[in-house]
Design an enzyme around this catalytic site. Structure first.
Site, PDB file in Angstrom:
ATOM      1  N   GLY A   1      25.861  77.462  95.601  1.00  8.21           N
ATOM      2  CA  GLY A   1      26.461  76.649  94.547  1.00  8.21           C
ATOM      3  C   GLY A   1      26.635  75.173  94.852  1.00  8.21           C
ATOM      4  O   GLY A   1      27.431  74.502  94.194  1.00  8.21           O
TER       5      GLY A   1
ATOM      6  N   ASN B   1      24.503  72.818  94.184  1.00  7.89           N
ATOM      7  CA  ASN B   1      24.073  72.075  92.991  1.00  7.89           C
ATOM      8  C   ASN B   1      25.089  72.180  91.866  1.00  7.89           C
ATOM      9  O   ASN B   1      25.363  71.192  91.172  1.00  7.89           O
ATOM     10  CB  ASN B   1      22.704  72.567  92.517  1.00  7.89           C
ATOM     11  CG  ASN B   1      21.583  72.002  93.350  1.00  7.89           C
ATOM     12  OD1 ASN B   1      21.188  70.852  93.191  1.00  7.89           O
ATOM     13  ND2 ASN B   1      21.066  72.813  94.268  1.00  7.89           N
TER      14      ASN B   1
ATOM     15  N   HIS C   1      13.880  73.453  90.585  1.00  5.52           N
ATOM     16  CA  HIS C   1      13.100  74.289  91.502  1.00  5.52           C
ATOM     17  C   HIS C   1      12.800  73.472  92.759  1.00  5.52           C
ATOM     18  O   HIS C   1      12.417  72.304  92.655  1.00  5.52           O
ATOM     19  CB  HIS C   1      11.803  74.750  90.827  1.00  5.52           C
ATOM     20  CG  HIS C   1      11.064  75.744  91.663  1.00  5.52           C
ATOM     21  ND1 HIS C   1      11.399  77.077  91.712  1.00  5.52           N
ATOM     22  CD2 HIS C   1      10.044  75.581  92.539  1.00  5.52           C
ATOM     23  CE1 HIS C   1      10.613  77.697  92.574  1.00  5.52           C
ATOM     24  NE2 HIS C   1       9.779  76.806  93.085  1.00  5.52           N
TER      25      HIS C   1
ATOM     26  N   ASN D   1      16.166  73.759  84.445  1.00  7.72           N
ATOM     27  CA  ASN D   1      16.165  74.413  85.764  1.00  7.72           C
ATOM     28  C   ASN D   1      15.773  73.411  86.840  1.00  7.72           C
ATOM     29  O   ASN D   1      15.045  72.455  86.578  1.00  7.72           O
ATOM     30  CB  ASN D   1      15.150  75.569  85.772  1.00  7.72           C
ATOM     31  CG  ASN D   1      15.127  76.320  87.096  1.00  7.72           C
ATOM     32  OD1 ASN D   1      16.177  76.617  87.674  1.00  7.72           O
ATOM     33  ND2 ASN D   1      13.937  76.628  87.591  1.00  7.72           N
TER      34      ASN D   1
HETATM   35  C1  GAR Z   1      18.413  75.068  95.347  1.00  9.24           C
HETATM   36  O1  GAR Z   1      17.646  74.465  96.354  1.00  9.24           O
HETATM   37  C2  GAR Z   1      17.575  75.282  94.108  1.00  9.24           C
HETATM   38  O2  GAR Z   1      16.605  74.288  93.912  1.00  9.24           O
HETATM   39  C3  GAR Z   1      16.928  76.611  94.420  1.00  9.24           C
HETATM   40  O3  GAR Z   1      17.933  77.369  95.025  1.00  9.24           O
HETATM   41  C4  GAR Z   1      18.801  76.487  95.753  1.00  9.24           C
HETATM   42  C5  GAR Z   1      20.235  76.825  95.394  1.00  9.24           C
HETATM   43  O4  GAR Z   1      21.132  76.143  96.233  1.00  9.24           O
HETATM   44  N1  GAR Z   1      16.431  77.234  93.222  1.00  9.24           N
HETATM   45  C6  GAR Z   1      15.412  78.101  93.229  1.00  9.24           C
HETATM   46  O5  GAR Z   1      14.832  78.436  94.234  1.00  9.24           O
HETATM   47  C7  GAR Z   1      15.027  78.640  91.853  1.00  9.24           C
HETATM   48  N2  GAR Z   1      13.801  79.403  91.927  1.00  9.24           N
HETATM   49  P1  GAR Z   1      22.652  76.026  95.815  1.00  9.24           P
HETATM   50  O6  GAR Z   1      23.145  77.422  95.467  1.00  9.24           O
HETATM   51  O7  GAR Z   1      23.350  75.492  97.023  1.00  9.24           O
HETATM   52  O8  GAR Z   1      22.722  75.086  94.640  1.00  9.24           O
END
Ligand code: GAR
Length: 196
Positions: A16, A18, A110, A108
């Site tokens: 979490g 982001n 990525h 989203n």
């Molecule tokens: C982030 O790096 C995001 O870009 C990626 O998961 C991570 C979540 O980190 N998303 C994906 O891989 C989607 N396919 P967080 O929970 O610390 O925000």
């Protein structure tokens, strides 16, 4: 300048960081009119739950099965006046009824330069492992609109970072998190409140 308030829901499955950055950014930049009014997670124990609670944002836990219940999910989103959805490390596919209702209002992030390293199974550290194994000299982030195909929707923004030959997947992950922190909230604001 528009003074219309836009409530967004952040959907997250993991740590979490982001989601936390988005909540803080919109707390600090009230002129955007955007506010994170809800965090939705499919994993009750995810780090995002504590982060959101600490920041005073309500959290709803919706299991994978419950996501197919249109009335249940729409009831929650309407109760929080959600007008747009931001996926921040959310690992379930978004159901069709949400894609329809929030057409072009689901964003989203990525952690690669799509179309490279997208699709099923490509999330988080798996992406960075693939980048390191391939010997790529650069990677980056993609912020895009969500449609019915995984990692396929219209690209809004990309940013690149170099990968050094000695970088581990964890090193790449740290670089990606830095890029995400720099750009994600700003691009969400520009997309949802373009007339600022
Ligand atoms: C982030 O790096 C995001 O870009 C990626 O998961 C991570 C979540 O980190 N998303 C994906 O891989 C989607 N396919 P967080 O929970 O610390 O925000």
């Amino acid at each position: 300048m528009s003074h219309h308030e836009i409530n967004i829901a952040v959907f997250a499955s993991g740590n979490g960081t982001n989601a936390e950055n988005l909540i803080k950014y919109f707390n600090d930049n009230t002129e955007s009119g955007i506010r994170v009014s809800l965090v939705v997670t499919n994993r009750a124990g995810a780090g995002v739950v504590e982060r959101a609670k600490r920041l005073g944002v309500p959290v709803e836990h919706i299991t994978r099965d419950r996501f197919s219940d249109h009335d249940y999910v729409m009831g929650i989103l309407k109760a929080h006046h959600v007008e747009a959805i931001v996926l921040a490390g959310f690992l379930l596919m978004v159901p069709d009824y949400l894609l329809k209702y929030y057409h072009d209002r689901i964003i989203n992030i990525h952690p690669s330069l799509l179309p490279r390293y997208g699709g099923k199974g490509m999330f988080g550290i798996n992406v960075h492992k693939a980048v390191v194994e391939a010997g790529d000299t650069e990677t980056g982030i993609t912020i895009h609109l969500v449609d019915e195909i995984c990692d396929n929707g219209r690209i809004l923004f990309q940013a690149k970072v170099s990968v050094d030959p000695t970088d581990t997947p964890e090193d790449v992950e740290a670089k990606i998190h830095t890029l995400e922190r720099e750009h994600f909230s700003r691009i969400v604001a520009l997309t949802l409140a373009p007339d600022l």
